[in-house]
Design an enzyme around this catalytic site. Structure first.
Site, PDB file in Angstrom:
ATOM      1  CE  LYS A  37      -0.342  -0.005   5.057  1.00 40.54           C
ATOM      2  NZ  LYS A  37      -1.231  -0.053   6.227  1.00 40.54           N
ATOM      3  CE1 TYR A 265      14.195  31.636   1.791  1.00 40.91           C
ATOM      4  CE2 TYR A 265      13.944  29.262   2.048  1.00 40.91           C
ATOM      5  CZ  TYR A 265      13.837  30.403   1.272  1.00 40.91           C
ATOM      6  OH  TYR A 265      13.377  30.316  -0.015  1.00 40.91           O
TER       7      TYR A 265
END
Length: 379
Positions: A37, A265
């Protein structure tokens, strides 16, 4: 086939085959169902399904019917099982493609029977029962009616009841064994209703190593097929497993910087000494978690551990390569995680730093990352 990809997940089909072999070694004659899955736990469902079958898996399982149908479209002809369905699911394609349907309540059973009537073909089902996880599966007060109706529909030739299964909560030995007792009751009730299940499965990855008494005649495994440990305090090697995924990228920019240089950043990292910074084109859009910012994570470049520095961006992150700066060039391979037995960072390091589980990291790897099947045994 894409070429020149800057982001690659190498999936070792040899490792998956070996891991399935390890499962078979532990369980003896038991059937092995491998769960693929969520895109094969981020590895690529088709790649994993083919390798698992080659390794001796009896059946492949998914959560959604759509996932199972995609495997059929890829040419996977192995037995398939799916078990998580919405109220408007159309079971006709499942019947047409010979996919076992996990049934958790009467409404699903009637919908499957109606689909069988409309196609003129018998549907194959496996009953999923809740034995204590309190999640998907028929509750104890539904078992009598559900099994009786299943037996009736089987006599009518509309369905074939191939199996019965449940899922452990992994809440400790006492809870596991209590679930086993509940499961035994469900099996007995199904047989009393007139059905003889071919596949009986409760044990999943963790129970594979801790609860051999819960193997029954089938085990249904997920993360161990991918070579990762389901048990806290035990790594893959200790369990005889080999991690299948190596997440790779490359250096796309290099710059020498003086001491005091701020990185990325917010300048949450300041270089203490003059060094070389390498840019790697993997970011949080690719499943590189921002939670690794300043957490002490590292990658492997030219066989050496190099720390990730500065904030991780959407498409890229920065590595301090220090003294390697003069020895590497653009295109230098970077390994984000892989098999620690080969000297690569383990995905378990990321999971520990993020206070999560490796499953979450694997399934979060984004679609820009090329999944590439490699056969290291053949190489």
């Amino acid at each position: 086939m894409r070429t020149g990809s800057m982001r690659v997940a190498d999936i070792s089909v040899g490792a998956i085959r070996k891991n399935v072999g390890r499962i078979r070694e532990l369980t003896g004659d038991a059937n092995v169902i491998v769960v693929v899955k969520a895109g094969g736990y981020g590895h690529g469902a088709e790649i994993v399904a083919r390798a698992a079958v080659a390794g001796g898996a009896t059946m492949i399982a998914t959560a959604d019917l759509e996932e199972a149908l995609q495997l059929r479209e890829c040419g996977i002809d192995a037995p398939l099982l799916c078990w998580l369905h919405g109220p408007r699911v159309d079971f006709v394609p499942a019947i047409e493609q010979s996919i076992d349907v996990g049934i958790s309540h009467l409404r699903q059973l009637e919908a499957l029977a109606q689909a069988a009537r409309s196609t003129g073909r018998r549907a194959t089902l496996q009953f999923k029962v809740d034995t204590g996880l309190s999640r998907n599966g028929a509750s104890r007060d539904e078992w009598d009616a559900l099994f009786a109706r299943g037996a009736e529909l089987e006599r009518e030739g509309l369905v074939s009841v191939r199996g019965i299964f449940s899922h452990l909560a992994n809440a400790g030995e006492e809870a596991d064994l209590a679930q086993g007792a509940n499961f035994d009751e469900a099996i007995a009730m199904l047989r009393a209703a007139g059905c003889e299940p071919e596949l009986i499965h409760l044990a999943a990855s963790a129970a594979l190593f801790t609860r051999p008494e819960l193997y029954y005649n089938t085990v249904r495994v997920g993360v161990v097929a991918y070579g990762l440990s389901p048990i806290a305090g035990k790594n893959s090697a200790q369990l005889g497993l080999t991690p299948a995924m190596t997440l790779r990228s490359e250096v796309v920019a290099l710059r020498g910087v003086p001491a005091g240089t701020g990185v990325s950043y917010g300048f949450n990292h300041i270089c203490e000494v003059a060094t070389t910074l390498a840019l790697v084109p993997v970011g949080y859009a690719d499943g590189m978690p921002r939670a690794l910012n300043g957490a002490g994570a590292w990658v492997t470049i030219a066989g050496e551990a190099c720390p990730i520095v500065g904030r991780i961006g959407m498409d890229q992150f920065i590595v301090d390569v220090g003294r390697l700066g003069g020895r590497i060039d653009l295109g230098e391979p970077v390994v984000l995680f892989g098999n620690p037995e080969r000297g690569f960072p383990s995905i378990d390091i990321w999971a520990a730093l993020m206070r999560t589980i490796h499953y979450e990291i694997l399934v979060g790897i984004g679609p820009r990352v090329l999944r590439r099947a490699v056969d290291e045994d053949a190489a």
